[in-house]
Every structure is written in C-alpha cells, then in structure tokens.
Design a protein around this motif. Structure first.
Motif, PDB file in Angstrom:
ATOM      1  N   ALA A 206       0.739  -1.271  -0.026  1.00 55.38           N
ATOM      2  CA  ALA A 206       0.040  -0.114   0.104  1.00 55.38           C
ATOM      3  C   ALA A 206       1.109   1.056   0.127  1.00 55.38           C
ATOM      4  O   ALA A 206       0.374   2.294  -0.455  1.00 55.38           O
ATOM      5  N   TYR A 211      -4.691   1.521  -4.409  1.00 57.49           N
ATOM      6  CA  TYR A 211      -5.472   0.552  -5.047  1.00 57.49           C
ATOM      7  C   TYR A 211      -6.247   0.639  -6.458  1.00 57.49           C
ATOM      8  O   TYR A 211      -5.796  -0.279  -7.291  1.00 57.49           O
ATOM      9  N   GLY A 217      -3.539  -3.402  -3.972  1.00 55.61           N
ATOM     10  CA  GLY A 217      -4.278  -4.752  -3.929  1.00 55.61           C
ATOM     11  C   GLY A 217      -3.614  -5.808  -4.444  1.00 55.61           C
ATOM     12  O   GLY A 217      -4.243  -6.883  -4.409  1.00 55.61           O
TER      13      GLY A 217
END
Ligand SMILES: C[S@@+](CC[C@H](N)C(=O)[O-])C[C@H]1O[C@@H](n2cnc3c(N)ncnc32)[C@H](O)[C@@H]1O
Length: 278
Positions: A206, A211, A217
């Motif tokens: 992250a 994402y 992700g």
C-alpha cells in the motif's frame, strides 16, 4: 461485502469510467485515457521504461486494432502473447476494459471460436463494443458483470485471460473460484497482473501505490500460487516480467484446471459377483 469493500469497488468503477470517457473524447490526443492509466505515475513510461498500456503490445498487433482500442489499453502485460489460444476456442477476458485483448483473441480463435469480455463499468463496455465494431470482429460478446460472479455457465470456457484486473478485486478467492467453475476441465489460464515479492506485507504494498492504480491490492507471488491451487488449478506458475514499483512486478500467471473442486466424485460401485463364481 463490507461497506469499505463496496466503497473501494465504487472507486475502481469511477476511475475506469473516467478513463473510458477520456479515451472516447480524445482518442486522437495520444494520451492514455487522459492520464488515468493503471498506474499513478507515468514518469517511468515517459523516461523510456514502459510499465503499463499499449507499449506492451508489438507493432503488428497494434496495427490491426482501432486507435481507440490501443489508447484504451490500461494493462500491465499482453496476455494474448502467452495464452495458448486455438481455432474454435471459447475465451473469456476478465475486466476487458476497452476490448483490446478480446479483439486480438477473437481473431486468434477465428469464426468457429468466441471471445467474451466481462467488465463492471458501463462506459468501458460501450467503448469496447464500439472498438469491436470498428475492428470488424463479430465473434465477440461483451458482458456486464463482476469477475467475482461470472455470468457464464460452469465448464463453458477453454481459456481465461485478464490484464491487470485481478489485483483490483476486493474478493480474490471468489475470482479464482469462479475462474475454476467456468473453465472446462483442462481449461487454461493466461493472465497478466501486478504481483508483489513475498517479502512485502500488504502494508508495504500500500505504501508503493494506490489500490485503483493496481498496486495496493496486488497479491504476493506465494499468495497467487496458493490461491490458484486451492481453487483447483495445477501447473501453476507466476513469472515476473518487469518491475512496476519497488518489489512489485508485472507478471504472467498460468495454470490449468485439474478437476472440478465443487463437483461430487461419483461413488465407486463394485461389480456384483455371482456366488460361486471366480
Ligand atoms: C486496469 S483496467 C484494465 C482493462 C483491460 N484489461 C486492459 O488491459 O486495458 C481494469 C478494468 O477492469 C474492470 N474491473 C475492475 N474490477 C472489476 C470487477 N471486480 N469486476 C468486473 N470488472 C472489473 C474495470 O472496469 C476496468 O475496465
């Protein structure tokens, strides 16, 4: 699905709807959907180190596609270069975006084959349908739906491809299980995706990107391999092709459906022996 997963999915949908609109409005501008590529940072591409998009396709392939299909390319690889496609195959592209891999696959499987594209974003589906019509391919179908609940019957697909989409799913085990469900026994997977080195914890991933930008992700290599095996795939391989962020790579993921994990194994029936016989 938790509300945070729902919010994340909605954020993904908005991001790629914007991208599709930008390509539709300025397909002559030479930009990648108004800069909304599957990446937060296009500096490396600009500096000659391509990581996402159309540059991952060779010139011959790009030459046989409408401009808007090429410009809409947001992937991190070229699954059609690795997928084992044959004349007459049924191919399914998960998260088909502007349709680039569906159009290329449709040509490879020929008139006796079928290429399906599945996407949740209306704007992408509209763009893909226009691109397929411009490309003159007719053995294609674009379906609206989620890759976590594929709207096709069990054992109906020969090959699954996908380009930089599975990392965007908020329920990856469901995606892998659905892939196994819709593939015929012996069906093949040839997917491009962003994958993390095993040393990176989810928090490390992250820190390296967002994402919606296909970084945060991403599964690790070991997670991908284990997930595919649990879902019912054999001959699993995850091979890094190029680095897209520190410790994060575009990768080619392959596997073969070995059985029917949800199926019921028929009981073995012993032949009845006649008394006194044998
Ligand atoms: C990074 S783009 C890749 C598009 C295309 N594969 C390509 O290479 O250009 C991701 C695409 O996946 C779709 N997508 C993301 N998550 C999805 C999901 N859970 N179910 C269906 N489609 C999804 C988005 O709408 C978008 O079109």
């Amino acid at each position: 699905m938790s509300s945070s997963a729902e919010e994340l999915r909605e954020e993904v949908r908005r991001r790629y709807a914007d991208s599709a609109r930008a390509v539709g409005e300025s397909s002559k501008s030479g930009s990648c959907g108004g800069g909304a590529c599957c990446s937060d940072d296009s500096e490396a591409s600009a500096a000659g180190s391509p990581r996402f998009g159309e540059v991952l396709y060779d010139l011959d392939q790009r030459g046989e596609l409408p401009d808007a299909a090429v410009l809409a390319s947001l992937g991190c690889g070229n699954p059609t270069a690795v997928a084992d496609l044959h004349e007459g195959d049924v191919v399914l592209d998960l998260g088909s975006g502007g349709g680039i891999d569906v159009i290329l696959s449709a040509r490879r499987v020929g008139p006796t084959g079928t290429a399906y594209g599945l996407d949740m974003t209306d704007e992408m589906l509209a763009l893909a349908r226009r691109n397929a019509a411009d490309a003159g391919v007719t053995n294609v179908h674009f379906l609206k739906g989620m890759i976590e609940a594929i709207p096709l019957p069990a054992s109906s697909v020969d090959v699954i491809i996908s380009n930089c989409v599975i990392n965007l799913s908020t329920d990856k085990p469901a995606v892998l299980a659905e892939m196994a469900r819709v593939l015929k026994p012996g069906g093949r997977v040839g997917v491009s995706d962003v994958v993390a080195e095993d040393r990176l914890a989810p928090q490390d991933r992250a820190e390296r990107g967002s994402y919606v930008g296909c970084i945060a992700g991403a599964l690790s290599k070991a997670e991908y391999e284990a997930g595919l095996e649990v879902a019912g795939f054999g001959q699993v391989s995850v091979e890094f092709t190029h680095e897209v962020a520190d410790g994060m790579h575009a990768a080619i993921i392959q596997g073969v459906k070995v059985g029917d994990p949800g199926g019921v194994t028929p009981p073995v029936v012993e032949p009845r022996r006649k008394s006194g016989c044998c």
